[in-house]
Design a protein around this motif. Structure first.
Motif, PDB file in Angstrom:
ATOM      1  N   LEU A 176      78.401  40.718  65.021  1.00 31.20           N
ATOM      2  CA  LEU A 176      77.472  39.612  63.977  1.00 31.20           C
ATOM      3  C   LEU A 176      78.423  38.513  63.621  1.00 31.20           C
ATOM      4  CD1 LEU A 176      75.727  42.346  61.997  1.00 31.20           C
ATOM      5  CD2 LEU A 176      74.859  41.361  64.132  1.00 31.20           C
ATOM      6  N   ARG A 177      77.788  37.295  63.761  1.00 34.95           N
ATOM      7  CA  ARG A 177      78.368  36.156  63.519  1.00 34.95           C
ATOM      8  C   ARG A 177      77.610  35.243  62.278  1.00 34.95           C
ATOM      9  NH1 ARG A 177      83.649  35.552  65.853  1.00 34.95           N
ATOM     10  NH2 ARG A 177      83.770  36.378  67.891  1.00 34.95           N
ATOM     11  N   GLY A 178      77.961  34.168  61.869  1.00 30.64           N
ATOM     12  CA  GLY A 178      77.273  33.313  61.241  1.00 30.64           C
ATOM     13  C   GLY A 178      76.562  34.018  59.962  1.00 30.64           C
ATOM     14  N   ALA A 179      75.267  33.825  60.165  1.00 29.38           N
ATOM     15  CA  ALA A 179      74.204  33.961  58.962  1.00 29.38           C
ATOM     16  C   ALA A 179      74.123  35.600  58.699  1.00 29.38           C
ATOM     17  CB  ALA A 179      73.018  33.313  59.105  1.00 29.38           C
ATOM     18  N   GLU A 180      74.016  36.243  59.806  1.00 27.87           N
ATOM     19  CA  GLU A 180      73.985  37.593  59.790  1.00 27.87           C
ATOM     20  C   GLU A 180      75.213  38.247  59.280  1.00 27.87           C
ATOM     21  OE1 GLU A 180      72.860  39.068  63.608  1.00 27.87           O
ATOM     22  OE2 GLU A 180      70.504  38.508  63.042  1.00 27.87           O
ATOM     23  N   ALA A 181      76.195  37.961  59.681  1.00 30.68           N
ATOM     24  CA  ALA A 181      77.737  38.410  59.096  1.00 30.68           C
ATOM     25  C   ALA A 181      77.690  38.079  57.688  1.00 30.68           C
ATOM     26  CB  ALA A 181      78.788  37.897  59.903  1.00 30.68           C
ATOM     27  N   GLY A 182      77.257  36.832  57.456  1.00 30.70           N
ATOM     28  CA  GLY A 182      77.480  36.256  55.905  1.00 30.70           C
ATOM     29  C   GLY A 182      76.356  36.912  54.986  1.00 30.70           C
ATOM     30  N   ALA A 183      75.332  37.301  55.668  1.00 28.24           N
ATOM     31  CA  ALA A 183      74.237  38.069  54.638  1.00 28.24           C
ATOM     32  C   ALA A 183      74.903  39.325  54.614  1.00 28.24           C
ATOM     33  CB  ALA A 183      73.051  38.006  55.491  1.00 28.24           C
ATOM     34  N   ALA A 212      68.048  36.316  57.703  1.00 30.49           N
ATOM     35  CA  ALA A 212      69.041  37.124  58.311  1.00 30.49           C
ATOM     36  C   ALA A 212      69.124  38.544  58.059  1.00 30.49           C
ATOM     37  CB  ALA A 212      70.679  36.689  57.912  1.00 30.49           C
ATOM     38  N   LEU A 213      68.846  39.111  56.716  1.00 34.16           N
ATOM     39  CA  LEU A 213      68.373  40.303  56.237  1.00 34.16           C
ATOM     40  C   LEU A 213      67.352  40.862  57.013  1.00 34.16           C
ATOM     41  CD1 LEU A 213      69.680  40.029  52.660  1.00 34.16           C
ATOM     42  CD2 LEU A 213      70.926  41.141  54.432  1.00 34.16           C
ATOM     43  N   ASP A 214      66.213  40.118  57.206  1.00 33.50           N
ATOM     44  CA  ASP A 214      65.039  40.539  57.734  1.00 33.50           C
ATOM     45  C   ASP A 214      65.452  40.890  59.175  1.00 33.50           C
ATOM     46  OD1 ASP A 214      63.553  40.051  55.354  1.00 33.50           O
ATOM     47  OD2 ASP A 214      62.858  38.168  55.977  1.00 33.50           O
ATOM     48  N   ARG A 215      66.053  39.924  59.972  1.00 30.19           N
ATOM     49  CA  ARG A 215      66.299  40.066  61.119  1.00 30.19           C
ATOM     50  C   ARG A 215      67.104  41.705  61.529  1.00 30.19           C
ATOM     51  NH1 ARG A 215      67.475  34.601  61.231  1.00 30.19           N
ATOM     52  NH2 ARG A 215      69.688  35.032  61.148  1.00 30.19           N
ATOM     53  N   LEU A 216      68.314  42.053  60.494  1.00 26.03           N
ATOM     54  CA  LEU A 216      69.119  42.859  60.428  1.00 26.03           C
ATOM     55  C   LEU A 216      68.114  44.249  60.170  1.00 26.03           C
ATOM     56  CD1 LEU A 216      72.275  41.793  58.857  1.00 26.03           C
ATOM     57  CD2 LEU A 216      71.893  42.135  61.345  1.00 26.03           C
ATOM     58  N   THR A 217      67.320  44.252  59.522  1.00 26.38           N
ATOM     59  CA  THR A 217      66.519  45.274  58.989  1.00 26.38           C
ATOM     60  C   THR A 217      65.571  45.542  60.230  1.00 26.38           C
ATOM     61  OG1 THR A 217      66.461  44.684  56.874  1.00 26.38           O
ATOM     62  CG2 THR A 217      64.781  46.268  57.575  1.00 26.38           C
ATOM     63  N   ALA A 218      65.035  44.561  60.806  1.00 21.52           N
ATOM     64  CA  ALA A 218      64.112  44.972  62.164  1.00 21.52           C
ATOM     65  C   ALA A 218      64.772  45.261  63.293  1.00 21.52           C
ATOM     66  CB  ALA A 218      63.514  43.487  62.527  1.00 21.52           C
ATOM     67  N   ARG A 219      66.060  45.149  63.363  1.00 24.08           N
ATOM     68  CA  ARG A 219      66.709  45.786  64.379  1.00 24.08           C
ATOM     69  C   ARG A 219      67.340  47.260  63.817  1.00 24.08           C
ATOM     70  NH1 ARG A 219      71.134  41.213  65.473  1.00 24.08           N
ATOM     71  NH2 ARG A 219      71.951  42.659  67.243  1.00 24.08           N
ATOM     72  N   GLY A 220      67.222  47.701  62.906  1.00 20.51           N
ATOM     73  CA  GLY A 220      67.631  48.914  62.292  1.00 20.51           C
ATOM     74  C   GLY A 220      68.874  48.896  61.950  1.00 20.51           C
ATOM     75  N   LEU A 221      69.720  47.731  61.686  1.00 25.56           N
ATOM     76  CA  LEU A 221      71.176  47.948  61.226  1.00 25.56           C
ATOM     77  C   LEU A 221      71.007  47.801  59.707  1.00 25.56           C
ATOM     78  CD1 LEU A 221      72.141  45.023  63.861  1.00 25.56           C
ATOM     79  CD2 LEU A 221      72.292  47.879  64.001  1.00 25.56           C
ATOM     80  N   LEU A 222      70.027  47.656  59.217  1.00 27.43           N
ATOM     81  CA  LEU A 222      70.108  47.680  57.581  1.00 27.43           C
ATOM     82  C   LEU A 222      68.730  48.502  57.423  1.00 27.43           C
ATOM     83  CD1 LEU A 222      71.052  44.087  55.887  1.00 27.43           C
ATOM     84  CD2 LEU A 222      72.263  46.246  55.992  1.00 27.43           C
ATOM     85  N   ALA A 223      68.755  48.931  55.950  1.00 28.97           N
ATOM     86  CA  ALA A 223      67.426  49.598  55.589  1.00 28.97           C
ATOM     87  C   ALA A 223      66.981  49.091  53.961  1.00 28.97           C
ATOM     88  CB  ALA A 223      67.554  51.132  55.574  1.00 28.97           C
ATOM     89  N   LYS A 224      65.916  48.968  53.798  1.00 27.03           N
ATOM     90  CA  LYS A 224      65.443  48.469  52.439  1.00 27.03           C
ATOM     91  C   LYS A 224      65.468  49.767  51.734  1.00 27.03           C
ATOM     92  CE  LYS A 224      62.468  44.814  54.035  1.00 27.03           C
ATOM     93  NZ  LYS A 224      61.544  44.079  54.144  1.00 27.03           N
ATOM     94  N   GLY A 225      65.627  49.584  50.134  1.00 23.06           N
ATOM     95  CA  GLY A 225      65.936  50.610  49.194  1.00 23.06           C
ATOM     96  C   GLY A 225      67.136  50.992  49.033  1.00 23.06           C
ATOM     97  N   PRO A 226      67.227  51.977  47.991  1.00 19.82           N
ATOM     98  CA  PRO A 226      68.652  52.088  47.430  1.00 19.82           C
ATOM     99  C   PRO A 226      69.172  53.186  48.675  1.00 19.82           C
ATOM    100  CG  PRO A 226      67.146  53.432  46.245  1.00 19.82           C
ATOM    101  CD  PRO A 226      66.285  52.301  47.117  1.00 19.82           C
TER     102      PRO A 226
END
Length: 219
Positions: free
Chosen positions: A31-38, A55-69
């Motif tokens: 990850l570079r740019g906006a996604e790495a920064g986010a 950028a966070l929305d994109r990472l979440t859509a790809r399953g690399l982040l998840a929402k919530g605690p």
């Protein structure tokens, strides 16, 4: 909105970006740019510093982040090794090539037929079972690592960093040594490596074998 790392994702900052390892999919992602920064901005709070971030929305859509605690969005952090047990003078505890061969074959077969995700899950369970209430009773992990290395040369299989690291870790965990299996990467050209480490002591390799690698996963 807060975010956390899914259990199958870990990362490190390397070469001006973030390298993620999705252990279930057995893939590295740069990850570079906006996604790495986010990712960096989430820090320990798990929440973006401002409002919605595409950028966070994109990472979440790809399953690399998840929402919530959940697990903090932090890079893998381990001390850089300052010495290698294989390069230090000292005794080598006697080790059985038969035992080592069993662990090495078991790791290889699981990796081949079940994949890295299932194998890591199995080894996590083994680590917890072996070390529960017993960690660090061993007095000299370096001597044990040297004994393992001396017995390992008797086996016919060529060295492969992942199954060999898993086998060494299992050997040490059974002897109450609380060590970690680390996966690391380097950039330009891209390469990945796995090794075993306890604190600042490298147990599986010479120092120069891991000097260029940044850890992105810890078992």
């Amino acid at each position: 909105m807060s975010y956390h790392l899914p259990s199958h994702v870990s990362f490190g900052f390397v070469g001006g970006g973030a390298v993620l390892l999705d252990i279930e999919a057995d893939r590295y992602l740069m990850l570079r740019g906006a996604e790495a920064g986010a990712l960096a901005a989430l820090g320990t709070s798990g929440a973006p510093r401002s409002g919605a971030d595409p950028a966070l929305d994109r990472l979440t859509a790809r399953g690399l982040l998840a929402k919530g605690p959940g697990a903090a969005v932090l890079p893998i952090s381990v001390p850089a090794p300052t010495a290698s047990a294989l390069e230090l003078a000292g005794k080598a505890e006697r080790a059985s090539a038969l035992e080592i061969g069993r662990y090495r074959a078991g790791a290889s077969l699981r990796l081949r037929f079940q994949g890295i995700g299932a194998t890591v899950a199995r080894w996590r369970a083994l680590k917890a079972r072996h070390l529960r209430g017993r960690a660090d009773r061993a007095t000299d992990p370096g001597a044990m690592a040297r004994g393992y290395a001396a017995a390992r040369v008797q086996l016919p299989w060529r060295r492969l960093c992942v199954p060999d690291s898993l086998a060494l870790a299992r050997f040490l965990w059974k002897r109450d040594v609380d060590c970690d299996v680390l996966f690391g990467v380097r950039i330009d050209p891209f390469a990945a490596h796995a090794w075993v480490q306890k604190g600042e002591l490298l147990l599986s390799d010479n120092i120069n074998a891991v000097a260029d690698y940044t850890p992105v996963f810890r078992l």
